[in-house]
Design a protein around this motif. Sequence first.
Motif: not given
Length: 221
Positions: A16, A19, A68, A72, A75-76, A126-127, A129-130, A135
């Motif tokens: 991580r 990121v 997960k 997520s 992060s979003w 990052i978007w 990557w996510e 993901g």
Amino acid sequence: MTSPPGSPRADNPESRIPVLSALAAAIVLQLVIAGRFTLVPRWPLVIAEVALVAVLVAMNPIRLTGPKSIGSYVSWVLLTTITIDNTLSAAVLCQRIIWGTAGDNAPQLIGSGAAIYVTNILVFGIWYWELDGGGPMARHSGEQRYRGFQFAQMVTPGVAKPNWRPHFVDYLYLSLTNSTAFSPTDTMPLTRWAKIVMAVQAMVALSVAALVIARAVNVLT
């Protein structure tokens, strides 16, 4: 050559640290943007974003091994906050330049424009990557078959190690080339969401770069 969809990965989950470093840089860059080009107060926004980063670190300090779904969602929320703020700042900056109210402070214009431009690269990297392939955890485990991007290593046997998969640096490079070339280079978008997100990123980058450079040149000359 890559492994067939659904096959397990033999290597460790992705770190991580790159990121988190990109997120930290994006948050710091928000403080560089001049207040006259923003709609949201800086410090309350930055404090909220730092709190979200702290939650992410607490859940998965180094490797992506935690829950997960919760990770997520956090992060979003964080990415959405930074993306909306940066896009609004780009819109305000462009509006002021077009209306002639941006002022004659060339260093401030260039500095704010550069901060918005670089933040745009970081946050969209990052978007990608996510979102790509469900993901990083899904890509590592091979859970999702269909991908949003096609990297050269996926279709050209022998150019990468077996079980190669994209890491954050690959998505950051994709974001960089999309912001500078305003088009795909060696990585192709395959899905509609990937094409739409890349188009939005390119529009923000193009408008900021073109208008800020034009105004700065006008001021300096």
